[in-house]
Design an enzyme around this catalytic site. Structure first.
Site, PDB file in Angstrom:
ATOM      1  N   CYS A 111       0.842  -1.199   0.000  1.00  0.00           N
ATOM      2  CA  CYS A 111       0.000   0.000   0.000  1.00  0.00           C
ATOM      3  C   CYS A 111       0.880   1.252   0.000  1.00  0.00           C
ATOM      4  O   CYS A 111       0.656   2.184  -0.774  1.00  0.00           O
ATOM      5  CB  CYS A 111      -0.921  -0.005   1.226  1.00  0.00           C
ATOM      6  SG  CYS A 111      -2.054   1.401   1.300  1.00  0.00           S
ATOM      7  N   CYS A 193      -1.428   8.600   6.932  1.00  0.00           N
ATOM      8  CA  CYS A 193      -2.734   8.244   6.388  1.00  0.00           C
ATOM      9  C   CYS A 193      -3.668   7.858   7.529  1.00  0.00           C
ATOM     10  O   CYS A 193      -3.255   7.235   8.519  1.00  0.00           O
ATOM     11  CB  CYS A 193      -2.597   7.089   5.410  1.00  0.00           C
ATOM     12  SG  CYS A 193      -1.745   7.535   3.877  1.00  0.00           S
ATOM     13  N   CYS A 196      -3.922   4.241   9.156  1.00  0.00           N
ATOM     14  CA  CYS A 196      -2.710   3.719   9.796  1.00  0.00           C
ATOM     15  C   CYS A 196      -2.157   4.648  10.867  1.00  0.00           C
ATOM     16  O   CYS A 196      -0.997   4.539  11.263  1.00  0.00           O
ATOM     17  CB  CYS A 196      -1.640   3.449   8.739  1.00  0.00           C
ATOM     18  SG  CYS A 196      -2.160   2.262   7.476  1.00  0.00           S
ATOM     19  N   CYS A 219       7.198   4.174   5.917  1.00  0.00           N
ATOM     20  CA  CYS A 219       6.320   4.021   4.755  1.00  0.00           C
ATOM     21  C   CYS A 219       7.058   3.582   3.495  1.00  0.00           C
ATOM     22  O   CYS A 219       6.427   3.269   2.495  1.00  0.00           O
ATOM     23  CB  CYS A 219       5.586   5.334   4.479  1.00  0.00           C
ATOM     24  SG  CYS A 219       6.662   6.665   3.908  1.00  0.00           S
TER      25      CYS A 219
END
Length: 231
Positions: A111, A193, A196, A219
């Site tokens: 993701c 985000c 998360c 990330c």
């Protein structure tokens, strides 16, 4: 606890400003990335002192808090920055696993690659210097980094804030009357985000509230793109 000295802090900031000027004087193409948190403000303020045409990129992943997007727009206006919003190429309908779950639940690394890493790769290809505001006190991964690191696509990363800490960031913001991300007052200390990100809890570094319950702390911008794997 050492008392912060305003003159010392401004001297450190001036050294960063001089370093950025040096890159430009050498003809380097430079850009910055930003997560638009309260901790981002000192570096953004320094960039505004150097050249407000320096592009500052962030990716609207489609999962950001609305408050973050609004805060980015506000800072662009107040500091006169050249903020550029990137978007992932892969639509959200294609970011699901076979069970119909978004990848952030079943494969968060993938993701992050789709939504954070991949959109930035063309930017690295077009620039020489990547200004990145990580700090050593944020995580063990970041504590192991140097002030300058080789990145992908023959780009080089510069970490001007590496040896700053939360007290220095807070003091600089107060001295220069820089605003606070609206979610920080609600207990969010590290904001990414929305799916998360959790409110801060317990002890440890400020990134403990990211990807809670997962074996993940970054990330990908500070791991996948750190070394030159693409050349």
């Amino acid at each position: 606890m050492q008392i912060l000295d305003k003159l010392d802090l401004e001297t450190k900031a001036d050294a960063i400003v001089d370093k950025l000027h040096g890159y430009l004087d050498d003809g380097k193409k430079i850009f910055a990335t930003c997560s638009f948190q309260s901790q981002s403000l000192p570096l953004l303020h320094m960039i505004s002192r150097v050249n407000r045409d320096i592009p500052v990129y962030y990716t609207n992943t489609g999962f950001l808090f609305p408050e973050t997007i609004q805060f980015a727009d506000r800072l662009g206006d107040e500091l006169g920055l050249n903020i550029i919003r990137l978007r992932p190429e892969v639509p959200k309908i294609q970011q699901m696993d076979n069970a119909g779950r978004f990848f952030y639940t079943s494969d968060p690394d993938h993701c992050c690659y789709l939504n954070k890493v991949a959109p930035l790769e063309p930017i690295l290809m077009a620039h020489d210097i990547w200004i990145n505001g990580i700090r050593a006190d944020q995580s063990s991964v970041r504590a192991g980094m140097a002030e300058e690191e080789e990145a992908s696509f023959n780009c080089r990363r510069y970490h001007p804030m590496l040896n700053w800490d939360t007290r220095m960031v807070y003091y600089y913001r107060k001295v220069h009357d820089l605003p606070e991300h609206p979610l920080e007052a609600k207990g969010y200390m590290s904001i990414g985000c929305e799916p998360c990100t959790s409110m801060a809890f317990g002890e440890g570094n400020e990134r403990n509230s990211r990807w809670f319950g997962m074996n993940k702390t970054e990330c990908g911008l500070n791991t996948t793109l750190l070394t030159d794997k693409a050349s």
